[in-house]
Design a protein around this motif. Structure first.
Motif, PDB file in Angstrom:
ATOM      1  N   PRO A  91      57.114  31.066  60.842  1.00  0.00           N
ATOM      2  CA  PRO A  91      58.239  30.718  61.864  1.00  0.00           C
ATOM      3  C   PRO A  91      58.280  29.555  62.623  1.00  0.00           C
ATOM      4  CG  PRO A  91      57.582  33.043  61.978  1.00  0.00           C
ATOM      5  CD  PRO A  91      56.350  31.983  61.362  1.00  0.00           C
ATOM      6  N   ARG A  92      59.156  28.617  62.762  1.00  0.00           N
ATOM      7  CA  ARG A  92      59.202  27.565  63.359  1.00  0.00           C
ATOM      8  C   ARG A  92      59.130  27.616  64.981  1.00  0.00           C
ATOM      9  NH1 ARG A  92      64.272  25.673  61.673  1.00  0.00           N
ATOM     10  NH2 ARG A  92      63.292  24.749  59.594  1.00  0.00           N
ATOM     11  N   GLY A  93      58.076  26.808  65.465  1.00  0.00           N
ATOM     12  CA  GLY A  93      57.744  26.960  66.868  1.00  0.00           C
ATOM     13  C   GLY A  93      56.384  27.509  67.228  1.00  0.00           C
ATOM     14  N   TYR A  94      55.551  28.059  66.343  1.00  0.00           N
ATOM     15  CA  TYR A  94      54.544  28.563  66.453  1.00  0.00           C
ATOM     16  C   TYR A  94      53.402  27.245  66.617  1.00  0.00           C
ATOM     17  CZ  TYR A  94      54.943  33.407  65.254  1.00  0.00           C
ATOM     18  OH  TYR A  94      55.187  34.918  65.188  1.00  0.00           O
ATOM     19  N   SER A  95      52.468  27.408  67.679  1.00  0.00           N
ATOM     20  CA  SER A  95      51.892  26.163  68.276  1.00  0.00           C
ATOM     21  C   SER A  95      50.624  25.885  67.209  1.00  0.00           C
ATOM     22  CB  SER A  95      51.259  26.566  69.554  1.00  0.00           C
ATOM     23  OG  SER A  95      50.393  27.682  69.668  1.00  0.00           O
ATOM     24  N   LEU A  96      50.255  26.915  66.321  1.00  0.00           N
ATOM     25  CA  LEU A  96      49.083  26.755  65.464  1.00  0.00           C
ATOM     26  C   LEU A  96      49.630  25.732  64.279  1.00  0.00           C
ATOM     27  CD1 LEU A  96      48.049  29.774  63.613  1.00  0.00           C
ATOM     28  CD2 LEU A  96      50.279  29.397  64.599  1.00  0.00           C
ATOM     29  N   VAL A  97      50.987  25.609  64.018  1.00  0.00           N
ATOM     30  CA  VAL A  97      51.261  25.000  62.627  1.00  0.00           C
ATOM     31  C   VAL A  97      50.693  23.576  62.491  1.00  0.00           C
ATOM     32  CG1 VAL A  97      53.553  23.550  61.870  1.00  0.00           C
ATOM     33  CG2 VAL A  97      53.609  26.134  62.695  1.00  0.00           C
ATOM     34  N   GLU A  98      50.671  22.776  63.593  1.00  0.00           N
ATOM     35  CA  GLU A  98      49.968  21.500  63.511  1.00  0.00           C
ATOM     36  C   GLU A  98      48.348  21.611  63.035  1.00  0.00           C
ATOM     37  OE1 GLU A  98      51.464  18.543  63.223  1.00  0.00           O
ATOM     38  OE2 GLU A  98      53.350  19.697  63.357  1.00  0.00           O
ATOM     39  N   ASP A  99      47.818  22.441  63.706  1.00  0.00           N
ATOM     40  CA  ASP A  99      46.437  22.710  63.316  1.00  0.00           C
ATOM     41  C   ASP A  99      46.329  22.973  61.762  1.00  0.00           C
ATOM     42  OD1 ASP A  99      43.819  22.955  64.112  1.00  0.00           O
ATOM     43  OD2 ASP A  99      43.864  25.132  63.947  1.00  0.00           O
ATOM     44  N   LEU A 100      47.017  23.774  61.543  1.00  0.00           N
ATOM     45  CA  LEU A 100      46.764  24.388  60.106  1.00  0.00           C
ATOM     46  C   LEU A 100      47.387  23.108  59.080  1.00  0.00           C
ATOM     47  CD1 LEU A 100      48.897  27.817  60.244  1.00  0.00           C
ATOM     48  CD2 LEU A 100      46.350  27.421  59.724  1.00  0.00           C
ATOM     49  N   LYS A 101      48.175  22.488  59.412  1.00  0.00           N
ATOM     50  CA  LYS A 101      48.610  20.915  58.794  1.00  0.00           C
ATOM     51  C   LYS A 101      47.457  20.215  58.819  1.00  0.00           C
ATOM     52  CE  LYS A 101      53.642  20.969  59.315  1.00  0.00           C
ATOM     53  NZ  LYS A 101      54.784  20.206  59.889  1.00  0.00           N
ATOM     54  N   LYS A 102      46.731  19.899  59.806  1.00  0.00           N
ATOM     55  CA  LYS A 102      45.662  19.263  59.967  1.00  0.00           C
ATOM     56  C   LYS A 102      44.393  19.888  59.004  1.00  0.00           C
ATOM     57  CE  LYS A 102      46.450  17.421  64.467  1.00  0.00           C
ATOM     58  NZ  LYS A 102      45.851  17.374  66.000  1.00  0.00           N
ATOM     59  N   LYS A 103      44.525  20.760  58.463  1.00  0.00           N
ATOM     60  CA  LYS A 103      43.365  21.530  57.652  1.00  0.00           C
ATOM     61  C   LYS A 103      43.847  21.445  56.426  1.00  0.00           C
ATOM     62  CE  LYS A 103      41.468  25.002  61.313  1.00  0.00           C
ATOM     63  NZ  LYS A 103      40.313  24.146  61.315  1.00  0.00           N
ATOM     64  N   GLY A 104      44.916  20.901  55.998  1.00  0.00           N
ATOM     65  CA  GLY A 104      45.418  20.543  54.780  1.00  0.00           C
ATOM     66  C   GLY A 104      46.234  21.672  54.023  1.00  0.00           C
ATOM     67  N   PHE A 105      46.703  22.625  54.749  1.00  0.00           N
ATOM     68  CA  PHE A 105      47.465  23.801  54.115  1.00  0.00           C
ATOM     69  C   PHE A 105      48.552  23.481  54.114  1.00  0.00           C
ATOM     70  CE2 PHE A 105      43.760  25.956  56.334  1.00  0.00           C
ATOM     71  CZ  PHE A 105      43.320  26.765  55.241  1.00  0.00           C
ATOM     72  N   GLN A 106      49.306  23.813  53.127  1.00  0.00           N
ATOM     73  CA  GLN A 106      50.961  23.515  52.850  1.00  0.00           C
ATOM     74  C   GLN A 106      51.599  24.647  53.680  1.00  0.00           C
ATOM     75  OE1 GLN A 106      51.989  23.527  48.612  1.00  0.00           O
ATOM     76  NE2 GLN A 106      54.074  22.576  49.189  1.00  0.00           N
ATOM     77  N   ILE A 107      52.237  24.071  54.537  1.00  0.00           N
ATOM     78  CA  ILE A 107      53.185  24.788  55.612  1.00  0.00           C
ATOM     79  C   ILE A 107      54.620  24.963  55.101  1.00  0.00           C
ATOM     80  CG2 ILE A 107      53.410  25.276  58.034  1.00  0.00           C
ATOM     81  CD1 ILE A 107      50.725  25.793  57.159  1.00  0.00           C
ATOM     82  N   TYR A 108      55.315  26.082  55.037  1.00  0.00           N
ATOM     83  CA  TYR A 108      56.645  26.096  54.875  1.00  0.00           C
ATOM     84  C   TYR A 108      57.110  26.881  56.243  1.00  0.00           C
ATOM     85  CZ  TYR A 108      55.411  25.753  49.805  1.00  0.00           C
ATOM     86  OH  TYR A 108      54.896  25.067  48.795  1.00  0.00           O
ATOM     87  N   GLU A 109      57.916  26.072  57.242  1.00  0.00           N
ATOM     88  CA  GLU A 109      58.615  26.495  58.251  1.00  0.00           C
ATOM     89  C   GLU A 109      59.928  27.241  58.148  1.00  0.00           C
ATOM     90  OE1 GLU A 109      58.000  24.178  62.164  1.00  0.00           O
ATOM     91  OE2 GLU A 109      57.011  22.977  60.574  1.00  0.00           O
ATOM     92  N   THR A 110      59.995  28.204  58.592  1.00  0.00           N
ATOM     93  CA  THR A 110      61.476  29.063  58.547  1.00  0.00           C
ATOM     94  C   THR A 110      62.001  29.333  59.919  1.00  0.00           C
ATOM     95  OG1 THR A 110      60.318  30.915  58.537  1.00  0.00           O
ATOM     96  CG2 THR A 110      60.131  30.125  56.424  1.00  0.00           C
ATOM     97  N   VAL A 111      63.271  29.406  59.875  1.00  0.00           N
ATOM     98  CA  VAL A 111      63.935  29.575  61.170  1.00  0.00           C
ATOM     99  C   VAL A 111      63.569  31.134  61.724  1.00  0.00           C
ATOM    100  CG1 VAL A 111      65.738  28.115  60.467  1.00  0.00           C
ATOM    101  CG2 VAL A 111      66.175  30.536  60.011  1.00  0.00           C
ATOM    102  N   SER A 112      63.077  32.038  60.968  1.00  0.00           N
ATOM    103  CA  SER A 112      62.799  33.271  61.551  1.00  0.00           C
ATOM    104  C   SER A 112      61.559  34.016  61.007  1.00  0.00           C
ATOM    105  CB  SER A 112      64.065  34.130  61.234  1.00  0.00           C
ATOM    106  OG  SER A 112      63.955  34.753  59.713  1.00  0.00           O
ATOM    107  N   VAL A 113      60.943  34.833  61.660  1.00  0.00           N
ATOM    108  CA  VAL A 113      59.807  35.633  61.247  1.00  0.00           C
ATOM    109  C   VAL A 113      60.305  36.567  59.593  1.00  0.00           C
ATOM    110  CG1 VAL A 113      58.492  37.648  61.340  1.00  0.00           C
ATOM    111  CG2 VAL A 113      58.797  36.339  63.231  1.00  0.00           C
ATOM    112  N   LYS A 114      61.548  37.018  59.695  1.00  0.00           N
ATOM    113  CA  LYS A 114      62.071  37.725  58.503  1.00  0.00           C
ATOM    114  C   LYS A 114      61.884  36.770  57.335  1.00  0.00           C
ATOM    115  CE  LYS A 114      65.843  40.274  56.623  1.00  0.00           C
ATOM    116  NZ  LYS A 114      67.451  40.668  56.831  1.00  0.00           N
ATOM    117  N   GLN A 115      62.427  35.446  57.708  1.00  0.00           N
ATOM    118  CA  GLN A 115      62.488  34.669  56.366  1.00  0.00           C
ATOM    119  C   GLN A 115      61.199  34.190  55.870  1.00  0.00           C
ATOM    120  OE1 GLN A 115      64.862  31.263  56.947  1.00  0.00           O
ATOM    121  NE2 GLN A 115      66.966  32.371  57.269  1.00  0.00           N
ATOM    122  N   ALA A 116      60.166  33.968  56.991  1.00  0.00           N
ATOM    123  CA  ALA A 116      58.876  33.812  56.624  1.00  0.00           C
ATOM    124  C   ALA A 116      58.095  34.905  55.715  1.00  0.00           C
ATOM    125  CB  ALA A 116      57.911  33.695  58.134  1.00  0.00           C
ATOM    126  N   HIS A 117      58.215  36.131  56.002  1.00  0.00           N
ATOM    127  CA  HIS A 117      58.015  37.209  55.485  1.00  0.00           C
ATOM    128  C   HIS A 117      58.448  37.395  54.063  1.00  0.00           C
ATOM    129  CE1 HIS A 117      56.508  39.536  59.266  1.00  0.00           C
ATOM    130  NE2 HIS A 117      55.952  38.610  58.968  1.00  0.00           N
TER     131      HIS A 117
END
Length: 215
Positions: free
Chosen positions: A118-144
């Protein structure tokens, strides 16, 4: 999590939110205070606490806020998490067959796994730096939904997520844990230190989880 519900300046009379109900219970338990609720934008809440216009609010801890907010502390002057009003933790959820290892500090997967966050989680940038492909969503429901529909292999959720589909599991080690505290203005605490400590102690007697489970 449903800490507060409704919009505008008025607190809903029914199901106002778990945090509100906990404070209402605290009000019932203490004959020494009468708590009135004021709903304002968050920046104004913080500013009013700083100026002493309000006596208390619910907030996470930050070092900068200690300049104007009093938090419950232990005898060693550490944050007293036992006297927090709420706690939330975030965990990874994933397919049962996903080769995922998380030790609390490092995420390891044996093959590329997209992660929906979900958009806004502070660990997104850290996961991106580790090379993971991140899909940011507008809600927890959409992420699930991305996870459950097979678009990604990993997502995030509140720990102890209920009713996960049968082919999915939760890693039990939290990614991050957050605590909400009933904080007092320095002005209020200096006038009523014993009462402030008493109210924090009363919070330990309230089953906060029971209130959150209602929502």
């Amino acid at each position: 999590m449903p800490h507060y519900r409704g919009e505008g300046v008025f607190t809903p009379s029914e199901k106002p939110g778990a945090a509100i109900e906990i404070v209402q219970k605290l009000d019932e338990m203490s004959s020494k205070v009468h708590i009135e609720f004021v709903r304002e934008p968050w920046k104004r809440c913080l500013n009013d606490l700083k100026l002493g216009k309000v006596d208390t609010l619910i907030a996470r801890h930050s070092v900068s806020r200690e300049a104007f907010a009093k938090y419950p502390k232990t005898t060693k002057n550490e944050l007293d998490k036992k006297r927090a009003i709420s706690s939330t933790s975030t965990c990874f959820i994933h397919k049962k067959n996903a080769p995922l290892k998380w030790n609390g500090h490092e995420l390891l997967v044996d093959m590329p796994q997209g992660i929906s966050v979900p958009r806004g989680y502070s660990l997104v940038e850290d996961l991106k730096k580790k090379g993971f492909q991140i899909y940011e969503t507008v809600s927890v429901k959409q992420a699930h939904e991305l996870l459950f529909n097979g678009r990604v292999g990993i997502s995030l959720s509140d720990c102890q997520h209920k009713n996960l589909p049968i082919k999915f599991v939760e890693n039990k080690i939290p990614i991050v844990e957050n605590y909400g505290y009933l904080v007092f203005s320095h002005q209020f605490y200096s006038l009523y230190p014993n009462l402030s400590e008493e109210l924090w102690n009363q919070l330990m007697k309230i089953d906060g989880k029971a209130f959150y489970d209602k929502y």
